[in-house]
Design a protein around this motif. Structure first.
Motif, short mmCIF file in Angstrom:
data_model
loop_
_atom_site.label_atom_id
_atom_site.label_comp_id
_atom_site.label_asym_id
_atom_site.label_seq_id
_atom_site.Cartn_x
_atom_site.Cartn_y
_atom_site.Cartn_z
N THR A 113 50.83 123.18 8.94
CA THR A 113 51.37 121.98 8.32
C THR A 113 50.43 121.58 7.18
OG1 THR A 113 50.14 120.46 9.73
CG2 THR A 113 52.28 121.20 10.54
N TYR B 202 46.01 122.54 6.14
CA TYR B 202 45.45 123.17 4.94
C TYR B 202 44.21 122.38 4.51
CZ TYR B 202 49.63 126.03 4.47
OH TYR B 202 50.62 126.94 4.68
N VAL C 8 44.90 130.70 -0.20
CA VAL C 8 46.09 131.01 0.59
C VAL C 8 47.06 131.83 -0.25
CG1 VAL C 8 45.88 128.98 2.08
CG2 VAL C 8 47.17 128.81 -0.04
N GLY D 298 51.14 132.52 -1.24
CA GLY D 298 52.44 131.87 -1.22
C GLY D 298 53.40 132.58 -2.16
N LEU E 145 54.13 127.78 0.69
CA LEU E 145 52.97 128.28 1.42
C LEU E 145 53.36 128.75 2.82
CD1 LEU E 145 50.39 125.56 0.35
CD2 LEU E 145 50.77 127.83 -0.65
N ASP E 146 54.37 128.12 3.37
CA ASP E 146 54.96 128.54 4.64
C ASP E 146 56.38 127.96 4.67
OD1 ASP E 146 54.90 125.84 5.73
OD2 ASP E 146 52.80 126.14 6.22
N ALA E 147 57.04 128.06 5.80
CA ALA E 147 58.43 127.63 5.89
C ALA E 147 58.61 126.13 5.66
CB ALA E 147 59.01 128.01 7.25
N HIS E 148 57.53 125.34 5.86
CA HIS E 148 57.66 123.89 5.76
C HIS E 148 56.74 123.24 4.73
CE1 HIS E 148 60.07 124.16 9.38
NE2 HIS E 148 59.10 124.87 9.93
N THR E 149 55.91 124.03 4.08
CA THR E 149 54.90 123.46 3.19
C THR E 149 54.99 124.08 1.80
OG1 THR E 149 53.43 123.27 5.09
CG2 THR E 149 52.44 122.96 2.93
N GLN E 150 55.01 123.20 0.80
CA GLN E 150 55.10 123.64 -0.59
C GLN E 150 53.98 122.99 -1.38
OE1 GLN E 150 58.97 124.29 -2.62
NE2 GLN E 150 58.44 122.42 -3.68
N THR F 32 54.66 136.74 -5.43
CA THR F 32 53.68 136.35 -4.42
C THR F 32 52.34 136.17 -5.12
OG1 THR F 32 54.85 137.58 -2.72
CG2 THR F 32 52.56 137.03 -2.27
#
Length: 134
Positions: free
Chosen positions: A2, A6, A12, A14, A28-33, A58
């Motif tokens: 989440t 971070y 990281v 993305g 950065l992941d399914a829920h974090t931009q 990427t």
């Protein structure tokens, strides 16, 4: 992860999900931009961000700020690229603008005034270097 997991300074990976004139959005992941501001994609002046970044690319980026109130994550490509040399000849690994936010501090424009001459000197140095390349 989440946004709270971070950390500033972490590198990281993305995927670029969208590009605007001011910067690129990175999942950065399914829920974090996060956002790579145009000034953080390359050392020196960037006239067109599309010269450096493409949608679905990427990228490895450094987290340079996480706003404690909104959770927005600021990212940088230039912090993990080759070192930048300032006017004093110092190698600087990451010379980024830190958008620290605290609504209890009321400094106004004083921090800008204190750094303005250095920013102007660095910008003039960058312009001179670009002119030498051409």
């Amino acid at each position: 992860m989440t946004a709270m997991e971070y950390k500033i300074g972490s590198i990281v990976e993305g995927k670029i999900t969208g590009i605007q004139a001011y910067g690129a959005f990175v999942a950065l992941d399914a829920h974090t931009q996060g956002l790579i501001h145009i000034s953080e994609c390359h050392h020196g002046f960037v006239s067109d961000i599309h010269r450096y970044l493409k949608t679905n690319q990427t990228v490895k980026v450094m987290i340079i700020d996480i706003d404690e109130y909104t959770g927005k994550i600021s990212l940088s490509l230039r912090c993990i690229k080759e070192p930048h040399i300032n006017l004093k000849g110092d190698h600087i690994r990451c010379e980024h603008k830190h958008y620290w936010t605290n609504y209890k501090v009321n400094d106004g424009f004083k921090p800008i005034e204190m750094r303005l001459n250095g920013w102007i000197d660095d910008a003039m140095h960058d312009i001179e270097n670009e002119l030498k390349k051409n």
